[in-house]
Design a protein around this motif. Structure first.
Motif, PDB file in Angstrom:
ATOM      1  N   ILE A 239      -4.655  -4.858  84.456  1.00 53.78           N
ATOM      2  CA  ILE A 239      -3.427  -5.119  85.201  1.00 53.78           C
ATOM      3  C   ILE A 239      -2.318  -4.145  84.847  1.00 53.78           C
ATOM      4  CG2 ILE A 239      -1.640  -6.853  85.632  1.00 53.78           C
ATOM      5  CD1 ILE A 239      -3.758  -8.993  85.068  1.00 53.78           C
ATOM      6  N   GLU A 240      -2.206  -3.794  83.561  1.00 51.10           N
ATOM      7  CA  GLU A 240      -1.058  -3.024  83.085  1.00 51.10           C
ATOM      8  C   GLU A 240      -0.977  -1.625  83.688  1.00 51.10           C
ATOM      9  OE1 GLU A 240      -1.642  -3.175  78.930  1.00 51.10           O
ATOM     10  OE2 GLU A 240      -0.683  -5.132  78.673  1.00 51.10           O
ATOM     11  N   THR A 241      -2.088  -1.099  84.159  1.00 49.34           N
ATOM     12  CA  THR A 241      -2.089   0.258  84.717  1.00 49.34           C
ATOM     13  C   THR A 241      -1.665   0.283  86.179  1.00 49.34           C
ATOM     14  OG1 THR A 241      -4.443   0.026  85.275  1.00 49.34           O
ATOM     15  CG2 THR A 241      -3.901   1.001  83.129  1.00 49.34           C
ATOM     16  N   GLN A 242      -1.367  -0.875  86.771  1.00 44.93           N
ATOM     17  CA  GLN A 242      -1.024  -0.933  88.187  1.00 44.93           C
ATOM     18  C   GLN A 242       0.466  -1.207  88.375  1.00 44.93           C
ATOM     19  OE1 GLN A 242      -4.100  -3.002  90.705  1.00 44.93           O
ATOM     20  NE2 GLN A 242      -4.653  -3.884  88.741  1.00 44.93           N
TER      21      GLN A 242
ATOM     22  N   THR B  15       4.221  -5.602  91.829  1.00 43.62           N
ATOM     23  CA  THR B  15       5.195  -6.649  91.537  1.00 43.62           C
ATOM     24  C   THR B  15       4.641  -8.038  91.785  1.00 43.62           C
ATOM     25  OG1 THR B  15       6.090  -6.487  93.789  1.00 43.62           O
ATOM     26  CG2 THR B  15       7.128  -5.133  92.089  1.00 43.62           C
ATOM     27  N   ASN B  16       3.471  -8.143  92.401  1.00 44.35           N
ATOM     28  CA  ASN B  16       2.885  -9.437  92.714  1.00 44.35           C
ATOM     29  C   ASN B  16       1.556  -9.587  91.996  1.00 44.35           C
ATOM     30  OD1 ASN B  16       1.289 -11.527  94.307  1.00 44.35           O
ATOM     31  ND2 ASN B  16       3.256 -11.645  95.344  1.00 44.35           N
ATOM     32  N   VAL B  17       1.305 -10.778  91.474  1.00 46.30           N
ATOM     33  CA  VAL B  17       0.072 -11.055  90.753  1.00 46.30           C
ATOM     34  C   VAL B  17      -1.148 -10.771  91.625  1.00 46.30           C
ATOM     35  CG1 VAL B  17      -1.262 -12.849  89.608  1.00 46.30           C
ATOM     36  CG2 VAL B  17       1.209 -12.791  89.342  1.00 46.30           C
TER      37      VAL B  17
ATOM     38  N   ILE C 120       6.264 -14.235  89.182  1.00 46.38           N
ATOM     39  CA  ILE C 120       5.456 -14.058  87.979  1.00 46.38           C
ATOM     40  C   ILE C 120       5.294 -12.563  87.730  1.00 46.38           C
ATOM     41  CG2 ILE C 120       3.259 -14.575  86.868  1.00 46.38           C
ATOM     42  CD1 ILE C 120       2.963 -16.890  88.842  1.00 46.38           C
ATOM     43  N   ASN C 121       5.702 -12.117  86.565  1.00 51.10           N
ATOM     44  CA  ASN C 121       5.617 -10.702  86.241  1.00 51.10           C
ATOM     45  C   ASN C 121       4.195 -10.339  85.839  1.00 51.10           C
ATOM     46  OD1 ASN C 121       6.148  -8.064  85.523  1.00 51.10           O
ATOM     47  ND2 ASN C 121       6.986  -8.604  83.527  1.00 51.10           N
ATOM     48  N   PRO C 122       3.542  -9.396  86.536  1.00 48.51           N
ATOM     49  CA  PRO C 122       2.152  -9.047  86.196  1.00 48.51           C
ATOM     50  C   PRO C 122       1.973  -8.551  84.770  1.00 48.51           C
ATOM     51  CG  PRO C 122       2.723  -8.202  88.369  1.00 48.51           C
ATOM     52  CD  PRO C 122       3.991  -8.721  87.764  1.00 48.51           C
ATOM     53  N   THR C 123       2.992  -7.912  84.176  1.00 45.00           N
ATOM     54  CA  THR C 123       2.838  -7.397  82.819  1.00 45.00           C
ATOM     55  C   THR C 123       2.822  -8.503  81.771  1.00 45.00           C
ATOM     56  OG1 THR C 123       5.236  -7.086  82.604  1.00 45.00           O
ATOM     57  CG2 THR C 123       3.946  -5.235  83.434  1.00 45.00           C
ATOM     58  N   ASP C 124       3.187  -9.730  82.153  1.00 45.77           N
ATOM     59  CA  ASP C 124       3.146 -10.860  81.217  1.00 45.77           C
ATOM     60  C   ASP C 124       1.789 -11.543  81.190  1.00 45.77           C
ATOM     61  OD1 ASP C 124       5.748 -10.580  80.370  1.00 45.77           O
ATOM     62  OD2 ASP C 124       6.567 -11.895  81.912  1.00 45.77           O
ATOM     63  N   ILE C 125       0.847 -11.094  82.014  1.00 49.08           N
ATOM     64  CA  ILE C 125      -0.431 -11.789  82.159  1.00 49.08           C
ATOM     65  C   ILE C 125      -1.447 -11.256  81.164  1.00 49.08           C
ATOM     66  CG2 ILE C 125      -2.354 -12.240  83.728  1.00 49.08           C
ATOM     67  CD1 ILE C 125      -0.359 -12.139  86.003  1.00 49.08           C
TER      68      ILE C 125
ATOM     69  N   GLY D 255     -10.867 -22.830  96.025  1.00 48.83           N
ATOM     70  CA  GLY D 255     -10.949 -21.996  94.843  1.00 48.83           C
ATOM     71  C   GLY D 255      -9.767 -22.223  93.919  1.00 48.83           C
ATOM     72  N   VAL D 256      -9.885 -21.741  92.696  1.00 43.62           N
ATOM     73  CA  VAL D 256      -8.847 -21.925  91.683  1.00 43.62           C
ATOM     74  C   VAL D 256      -8.565 -20.575  91.027  1.00 43.62           C
ATOM     75  CG1 VAL D 256      -8.155 -23.135  89.579  1.00 43.62           C
ATOM     76  CG2 VAL D 256      -9.616 -24.292  91.257  1.00 43.62           C
ATOM     77  N   VAL D 257      -7.295 -20.234  90.880  1.00 38.02           N
ATOM     78  CA  VAL D 257      -6.877 -19.019  90.190  1.00 38.02           C
ATOM     79  C   VAL D 257      -6.184 -19.438  88.895  1.00 38.02           C
ATOM     80  CG1 VAL D 257      -5.465 -16.928  90.281  1.00 38.02           C
ATOM     81  CG2 VAL D 257      -6.597 -17.764  92.358  1.00 38.02           C
ATOM     82  N   LEU D 258      -6.778 -19.090  87.766  1.00 35.35           N
ATOM     83  CA  LEU D 258      -6.241 -19.440  86.450  1.00 35.35           C
ATOM     84  C   LEU D 258      -5.491 -18.239  85.886  1.00 35.35           C
ATOM     85  CD1 LEU D 258      -9.419 -21.185  85.005  1.00 35.35           C
ATOM     86  CD2 LEU D 258      -7.443 -22.287  86.046  1.00 35.35           C
TER      87      LEU D 258
END
Length: 581
Positions: free
Chosen positions: A147-150, A153-155, A229-234, A256-259
């Motif tokens: 994720i961090e290389t992208q 702004t959206n998960v 939700i900030n992608p860099t916090d994931i 479906g479920v996204v965790l």
């Protein structure tokens, strides 16, 4: 006494005294360390490979020293060491190697995959975790490394193209726009009926769209709350795709479920990190349009086909009113700007064996390719703290995140205007720098920039988990989650959008706005028992869920204001239409 006798007596006394003095000095000499020899430093180079080729990103360090480096994209490295040092090569998923330098200046290494370590990779399956080698359901996973290389702004943008059976499409190119996600196809024809269940740090997060199409006119679909939700916090994203994996969630997991698991603090010294990323964006491809010569030939043929020989007075493009030698690519004129993108991230983390913490913050800004001062701003703050008692029986964990979005866009998309305008249409501004209406023959597309489409969101997601080990392998646990979302959006159409020659005032000004409030809480007590009977290992989970969610939304259309400065005051409107749901 003669002379010879005197010398013989002195020699007999001198040597015993000298020998005694030497013995007395021995302890002092023994305690005085000899200087160590200075070893010469060399630059050791080499390449790190595996069975598939070179390995970038491998950590190369000197054993017992703080000297370290990382291999480049070609697997090469360079490090300063002595001839007697030992190099340590480590990489996730590979066996760590300790290689003595032994006087060499070039050390080439082949790393072997650690099969034991790979088998221990665990997958989050919701209320439990399972080893990758033991899972039965269809679960896809990506981690922070992916994720961090992208620069997104959206998960959901971080998941695009990375998971089989997960179809994600961006609904609009406007900054702050939402995404649509379908897991293993479309299950419902109802709008919003295919959205999966989102779980953020054990807290269900509603995937329902917020806002209304009339009050957010530049969005092709309604605003998506996941922008908060900030992608860099994931830390990791798991998608449960089939009935086996989603069964524990019942009907909530039908799509479906996204965790989503966010980053937590780790024990050790306090770590500080910060990053600043800047970029630019533009429209990569424009639709191929006719030039003025081709356009006028097409118009003339159209009139000829209808048997019209005298062009109408309103056909300004072909009857000579507008300059027929002028040719403008309106796509580049209206959407050919460059958007500026800025992301600033910072975090601090650390802790002891019993308590770990992490605090992070993000600021992001993105402008548009349109003429004018428009942009999307967001701020995210997230914190987590984990604590365990000295005997590790009692544990408490808290995670919380707060996000603010502020989006300012024009109320009308200029894309359609760029396609409809004739290539020989007049200039946008007159000689005085005002909007050009070309003697009332030209509907200037920049008039739409007088209207604004604004949205502002405040979003809180927090969760606390308490657990206590009653007996060996018997644990009681409960989570307490809370979410709160407040969203306001509006689109205005003031009278200043119209040609001044029409003489209309603020009595025709309009505003569409939507206020959305959504909050929920969830309590999930659990009892987990993991008995071991010989070679048989059992994991029993007993739990329950208590959850409530309240949604309130007001959409309104108001018009007729005493002044355009009052357009954001609903009480100042003469006409109005409200809808609650």
């Amino acid at each position: 006494m003669n002379k010879n006798s005197f010398y013989k007596g002195w020699v007999a006394l001198y040597y015993p005294i000298l020998f005694g003095f030497y013995l007395c000095c021995l302890p002092v000499m023994a305690r005085t360390p000899l200087p160590k020899p200075i070893l010469q430093q060399y630059t050791i180079t080499g390449t790190v490979r595996d069975s598939q080729g070179v390995l970038p990103g491998v950590t190369v360090s000197v054993q017992g020293k703080s000297t370290a480096t990382i291999t480049d994209y070609q697997g090469k490295y360079g490090i300063t060491a002595t001839a007697t040092d030992i190099l340590v090569f480590s990489f996730v998923g590979y066996t760590t190697l300790n290689i003595p330098i032994a006087g060499r200046t070039v050390v080439i290494v082949n790393l072997q995959e650690d099969a034991t370590q790979l088998q221990e990779v665990r997958i989050n399956a919701g209320y439990y975790s399972v080893k990758e080698s033991e899972r039965t359901g269809s679960i896809a996973k990506i981690t922070s490394k992916d994720i961090e290389t992208q620069p997104v702004t959206n998960v959901l943008a971080a998941m695009q193209g990375r998971m089989a059976g997960v179809h994600i499409t961006q609904q609009t190119g406007t900054a702050g726009g939402g995404f649509n996600i379908q897991i293993r196809g479309q299950n419902s024809v109802r709008r919003g009926g295919n959205s999966p269940l989102y779980i953020i740090d054990n807290v269900p997060y509603s995937s329902e769209e917020i806002g209304n199409g009339m009050s957010m006119s530049v969005m092709s679909m309604n605003t998506n709350p996941l922008n908060n939700i900030n992608p860099t916090d994931i830390e990791s994203l798991e998608v449960l795709k089939d009935a086996d994996a989603t069964a524990i969630y019942g009907s909530r997991g039908a799509n479906g479920v996204v965790l989503i698991t966010t980053k937590k603090g780790k024990k050790g010294k306090t770590r500080y990190s910060a990053s600043v990323a800047q970029g630019a964006g533009s429209v990569p491809h424009f639709m191929k349009m006719m030039n003025t010569e081709q356009y006028l030939a097409m118009r003339a043929e159209a009139f000829a086909n209808d048997g019209i020989t005298a062009y109408p007075e309103s056909a300004y493009d072909i009857n000579g009113t507008w300059d027929q030698s002028r040719s403008t690519n309106w796509q580049k004129e209206l959407m050919g700007g460059t958007s500026k993108i800025t992301n600033i991230n910072g975090s601090v983390s650390g802790g002891s064996e019993q308590t770990q913490f992490m605090v992070s913050g993000t600021y992001g800004k993105e402008t548009t390719v349109l003429p004018g001062d428009f942009g999307y701003n967001r701020v995210n703050v997230r914190s987590s703290i984990n604590h365990a008692s000295a005997d590790q029986r009692f544990k408490i964990a808290f995670t919380g995140g707060y996000g603010i979005q502020d989006n300012n866009q024009p109320s009308t998309d200029l894309t359609t205007e760029a396609w409809r305008l004739a290539p020989n249409a007049p200039a946008l501004y007159d000689a005085e720098g005002n909007l050009n209406w070309e003697n009332n023959t030209f509907e200037n597309p920049l008039r739409y920039l007088k209207g604004l489409s604004k949205s502002k969101s405040y979003d809180l997601v927090a969760n606390t988990i308490l657990s206590y080990e009653l007996l060996e392998n018997l644990e009681i646990k409960s989570s307490f989650g809370y979410t709160d979302l407040n969203h306001h959006e509006s689109s205005t159409y003031p009278s200043t959008m119209y040609n001044p020659s029409l003489g209309v005032g603020s009595e025709v000004s309009r505003i569409f706005y939507t206020d959305t409030n959504r909050n929920s809480w969830i309590i999930e007590p659990q009892l987990n028992w993991k008995p071991t009977l010989g070679a048989l290992k059992t994991d029993l989970l007993l739990g329950s869920t208590f959850q409530r969610q309240d949604n309130t939304s007001l959409s309104a259309q108001k018009s007729g204001f005493s002044s355009n400065s009052m357009i954001y005051n609903p009480a100042a409107a003469i006409k109005y239409f409200d809808t609650w749901f």
